[in-house]
Design an enzyme around this catalytic site. Structure first.
Site, mmCIF file in Angstrom:
data_model
loop_
_atom_site.group_PDB
_atom_site.id
_atom_site.type_symbol
_atom_site.label_atom_id
_atom_site.label_comp_id
_atom_site.label_asym_id
_atom_site.label_seq_id
_atom_site.Cartn_x
_atom_site.Cartn_y
_atom_site.Cartn_z
ATOM 1 N N ASN A 1 79.678 34.316 21.546
ATOM 2 C CA ASN A 1 80.798 33.992 22.388
ATOM 3 C C ASN A 1 80.571 34.983 23.659
ATOM 4 O O ASN A 1 81.705 35.928 24.105
ATOM 5 C CB ASN A 1 81.924 35.214 20.998
ATOM 6 C CG ASN A 1 81.056 37.025 20.269
ATOM 7 O OD1 ASN A 1 80.023 37.092 21.301
ATOM 8 N ND2 ASN A 1 81.661 36.982 20.121
ATOM 9 N N GLU B 1 81.678 42.802 21.529
ATOM 10 C CA GLU B 1 83.049 41.940 21.570
ATOM 11 C C GLU B 1 83.986 41.029 22.577
ATOM 12 O O GLU B 1 84.111 42.377 23.430
ATOM 13 C CB GLU B 1 83.524 41.973 19.805
ATOM 14 C CG GLU B 1 82.652 41.860 18.170
ATOM 15 C CD GLU B 1 81.354 40.698 18.364
ATOM 16 O OE1 GLU B 1 80.780 39.485 19.565
ATOM 17 O OE2 GLU B 1 81.704 40.889 17.153
ATOM 18 N N HIS C 1 79.036 37.498 23.492
ATOM 19 C CA HIS C 1 78.423 39.318 23.368
ATOM 20 C C HIS C 1 77.769 40.328 23.921
ATOM 21 O O HIS C 1 76.539 39.249 23.678
ATOM 22 C CB HIS C 1 79.055 39.961 22.285
ATOM 23 C CG HIS C 1 77.683 39.893 20.823
ATOM 24 N ND1 HIS C 1 78.313 39.078 19.956
ATOM 25 C CD2 HIS C 1 76.889 39.491 21.190
ATOM 26 C CE1 HIS C 1 77.783 39.294 19.207
ATOM 27 N NE2 HIS C 1 76.282 39.575 19.653
ATOM 28 N N ASP D 1 72.042 48.659 19.006
ATOM 29 C CA ASP D 1 73.301 48.843 17.807
ATOM 30 C C ASP D 1 72.618 48.350 16.401
ATOM 31 O O ASP D 1 71.523 48.523 16.631
ATOM 32 C CB ASP D 1 73.821 47.571 18.120
ATOM 33 C CG ASP D 1 73.445 46.076 18.431
ATOM 34 O OD1 ASP D 1 72.189 45.938 18.189
ATOM 35 O OD2 ASP D 1 73.820 45.354 18.661
HETATM 36 C C1 GLP Z 1 73.296 40.455 18.070
HETATM 37 C C2 GLP Z 1 72.746 41.373 18.120
HETATM 38 C C3 GLP Z 1 72.727 41.279 19.873
HETATM 39 C C4 GLP Z 1 72.142 39.774 20.308
HETATM 40 C C5 GLP Z 1 72.436 38.684 19.699
HETATM 41 C C6 GLP Z 1 72.404 37.119 19.925
HETATM 42 O O1 GLP Z 1 75.056 40.473 17.779
HETATM 43 N N1 GLP Z 1 73.738 42.625 17.958
HETATM 44 O O2 GLP Z 1 72.221 42.368 20.585
HETATM 45 O O3 GLP Z 1 71.524 39.882 21.538
HETATM 46 O O4 GLP Z 1 72.695 38.672 18.088
HETATM 47 O O5 GLP Z 1 71.269 36.930 19.362
HETATM 48 P P1 GLP Z 1 69.991 36.252 18.775
HETATM 49 O O6 GLP Z 1 68.993 36.154 20.048
HETATM 50 O O7 GLP Z 1 69.387 36.016 17.211
HETATM 51 O O8 GLP Z 1 70.492 34.671 18.934
#
Ligand code: GLP
Length: 240
Positions: A136, A143, A138, A67
């Site tokens: 959440n 989402e 995702h 993303d």
């Molecule tokens: C972001 C990214 C995700 C990631 C998530 C968790 O929103 N788009 O791909 O998995 O955050 O992030 P973190 O690993 O910093 O908790």
């Protein structure tokens, strides 16, 4: 879905990096799907170490990232492209010609999404897709919603994601939109590895592993994948 609980993020990073490195040794032209966020950073450090120790070369791999935020240039240090350059690509011999990213250019987003899907298919699909999970539920930026997406698309980020990720934006406001691979793109990967650490992920992890498969917890779809392995530390696994 296989669930593996380890002592800490360091142990997880050793296990996950060796799976990726073994795949690249077996198949130097492997197609790797990468994620951003804090969860994969330790794994990327182990991959950099292995490269620097001469144990592996990433020069022939093709990469696809999950993303990107809308409206950020690649050079913007808040962009996910910059994150990958800083945390992995720029510290190994990954060939930037083989690095694929959804572009932050909003005017082109539909075209970019279509072309991204075509590129993944032309590369023969993703061999290993690395994932984190949002608080959440995702994955990528899919989402919670009413249906599972298929190909890449533009998404309006939820308040929960904005609350979780705003801390990474020091000099500007976090964008409200992003482009993300769809659930279909992720599920078509041959192998999926998801990393979750810390208590803040415990609720989402519980729903992903023990809850019903529902787009209101997008990660729950991984229950339907034939080769999805979930690496957890004790804190993120505490509700299981
Ligand atoms: C972001 C990214 C995700 C990631 C998530 C968790 O929103 N788009 O791909 O998995 O955050 O992030 P973190 O690993 O910093 O908790």
């Amino acid at each position: 879905m296989e669930v593996i609980v380890m002592d800490n993020a360091f142990e997880i990073s050793k296990a996950v990096s060796s799976i990726i490195i073994d795949e690249v040794k077996k198949n130097p032209k492997a197609v790797l799907g990468f994620a951003t966020g804090a969860s994969p950073v330790e794994t990327y450090k182990r991959m950099i170490e292995a490269y620097k120790d001469g144990k592996v070369s990433f020069k022939d791999v093709t990469t696809f990232n999950l993303d990107e935020y809308c409206g950020l240039e690649r050079e913007d240090e808040n962009s996910y492209f910059y994150f990958m350059k800083d945390n992995l690509f720029g510290k190994t011999d990954v060939d930037f010609e083989k690095v694929n990213f959804l572009s932050g250019d909003e005017a082109q987003s539909e075209k970019n999404c279509r072309e991204y899907e075509e590129k993944i298919a032309a590369a023969g699909g993703i061999d290993i897709q690395l994932l984190g999970i949002g608080t959440n539920g995702h994955i990528g930026f899919n989402e919670p919603s009413e249906s599972f997406s298929d190909g890449p698309f533009k998404v309006k980020l939820t308040q929960s994601t904005i609350d979780s990720n705003s801390k990474y934006f020091k000099d500007k406001k976090m964008p409200g939109y992003a482009l993300t691979m769809g659930i279909g793109d992720i599920m078509r990967a041959k192998k999926i590895i998801l990393i979750a650490t810390g208590e803040s992920k415990a609720n989402a992890v519980f729903k992903m592993v023990k809850g019903e498969v529902t787009p209101s917890c997008p990660a729950s779809v991984l229950q339907n994948h034939g080769d999805a392995v979930i690496y957890l530390d004790k804190e993120s696994a505490k509700l299981l």
